[in-house]
Design an enzyme around this catalytic site. Sequence first.
Site, PDB file in Angstrom:
ATOM      1  N   THR A 126     -45.930 -13.948   5.968  1.00 56.29           N
ATOM      2  CA  THR A 126     -45.032 -13.741   7.111  1.00 56.29           C
ATOM      3  C   THR A 126     -45.314 -14.744   8.226  1.00 56.29           C
ATOM      4  O   THR A 126     -46.446 -15.248   8.341  1.00 56.29           O
ATOM      5  CB  THR A 126     -45.221 -12.302   7.640  1.00 56.29           C
ATOM      6  N   ASP A 127     -44.305 -14.978   9.069  1.00 61.08           N
ATOM      7  CA  ASP A 127     -44.514 -15.826  10.253  1.00 61.08           C
ATOM      8  C   ASP A 127     -45.512 -15.204  11.226  1.00 61.08           C
ATOM      9  O   ASP A 127     -46.076 -15.894  12.074  1.00 61.08           O
ATOM     10  CB  ASP A 127     -43.171 -16.089  10.963  1.00 61.08           C
ATOM     11  N   GLU A 128     -45.736 -13.886  11.105  1.00 66.78           N
ATOM     12  CA  GLU A 128     -46.568 -13.203  12.102  1.00 66.78           C
ATOM     13  C   GLU A 128     -48.031 -13.646  12.046  1.00 66.78           C
ATOM     14  O   GLU A 128     -48.791 -13.415  12.983  1.00 66.78           O
ATOM     15  CB  GLU A 128     -46.433 -11.676  11.956  1.00 66.78           C
ATOM     16  N   TYR A 151     -51.562  -5.562  11.206  1.00 66.57           N
ATOM     17  CA  TYR A 151     -50.697  -5.988  10.093  1.00 66.57           C
ATOM     18  C   TYR A 151     -50.810  -7.492   9.874  1.00 66.57           C
ATOM     19  O   TYR A 151     -51.113  -7.958   8.763  1.00 66.57           O
ATOM     20  CB  TYR A 151     -49.234  -5.607  10.383  1.00 66.57           C
ATOM     21  N   LYS A 155     -52.333  -9.825   6.712  1.00 68.43           N
ATOM     22  CA  LYS A 155     -51.558 -10.832   5.970  1.00 68.43           C
ATOM     23  C   LYS A 155     -52.256 -12.195   6.060  1.00 68.43           C
ATOM     24  O   LYS A 155     -52.317 -12.935   5.069  1.00 68.43           O
ATOM     25  CB  LYS A 155     -50.132 -10.930   6.517  1.00 68.43           C
TER      26      LYS A 155
END
Length: 338
Positions: A126-128, A151, A155
């Site tokens: 993810t971009d997060e 989260y 990741k």
Amino acid sequence: MKLLVTGGCGFIGTNFIRLMLASHPDWSILNLDKLTYAGNRLNLLDLEENEPRYEFVRGDICNRELVMDLLGGKRIDAVVNFAAESHVDRSINDPSPFVATNVAGAQNLMECARQCGTGRFVHVSTDEVYGTLGPSGKFTETTPLAPNSPYSASKAGADLMARAYFETYRFPVLITRCSNNYGPYQFPEKLIPLMYLNAKADKGLPVYGDGLNVRDWIYVDDHCRGVELTLTKGREGQAYNFGGNAEETNISVVRTLLSIVGKPESLITHVTDRPGHDKRYAMDFSLAAEELGFAPTLPFDQGLAQTIAWYEANTTWLEQVQSGEYRTFMDSWYGERA
Ligand code: NAD
Ligand code: TYD
């Protein structure tokens, strides 16, 4: 090609499996999913009943014996790992399952695939993992990882493990990092389906803080095409960014949604902000454009209208995934090999 797809009963996995089976007559897919609260086996029931190229196994990606069994016994050519705990707010309440599935589970899958000599492994991230942006600039693949939620930290942990598996073992892993997805089958804890449900029920729409946080929205099929391109054309060891070129503030998303469903803006309720709330995400996906030929296809307004139309036509799906009865049914349907 025979693919092992993990987390295929979730939002993106469901769309990915449908799209891949429809566009590749020579592909077959084995879907391994634990069926957490976010996994719905009924999403793909028509394929289970009518599509010989699709097979479902309920189980946990952390289960080494099971994964070895599947990779060794089912002649798998490649793996796409979607399985994850995926909701930031839940990770704030309890990070533990996020570490178990998103870090340890991902490592277990990579280790089993390495030992079995399975081919390519696409790890869906993810971009997060990049943290947050100020008012300008975009994330590139060389932006340092700086996650702010449990989260995104979990990741990022798996992304680093994937990198290490490539550098250490030349394990053929590729990473995708995509921005916020929307579309059919998204569980109604995420912004768009949650706001849709509340609006339909004339309940308040809980916008965190001032509502000026920005997300780069991408229609789920565009993300799925990005994963497909990574699998078929990407360079091993490389991470690829994907985005929708559609930066929107949360308040603007909610207003557009209200106008589509014909409900008043007076339903908007500003609530306490999420702790550690990332201000802005925006993706530079020029690497994927150049190397893979990727481009998002659906403008946000059109995609949002299409998504709302899907929820309107699938209210029983929304009722189902929220009901305790459904959970009990899923748990008793087939035993879990976890
Ligand atoms: P989701 O929560 O809708 O689905 C996750 C699926 O994984 C569910 O079917 C669940 O049952 C399954 N699962 C969870 N733990 C498991 C385990 N231990 N073993 C086997 N299966 C397990 O998530 P999603 O939105 O479809 O996201 C899929 C992937 O894409 C995730 O890795 C997520 O981090 C990533 N991603 C999501 C977005 C987004 O906007 N939703 C954006 C970028 C990346
Ligand atoms: P979400 O869909 O949870 O995705 P993510 O946190 O992974 O970006 O949230 C999208 C944005 O919407 C995020 O800035 C948080 C905000 N949000 C709200 O304002 N209210 C809500 O009830 C939810 C679920 C999210």
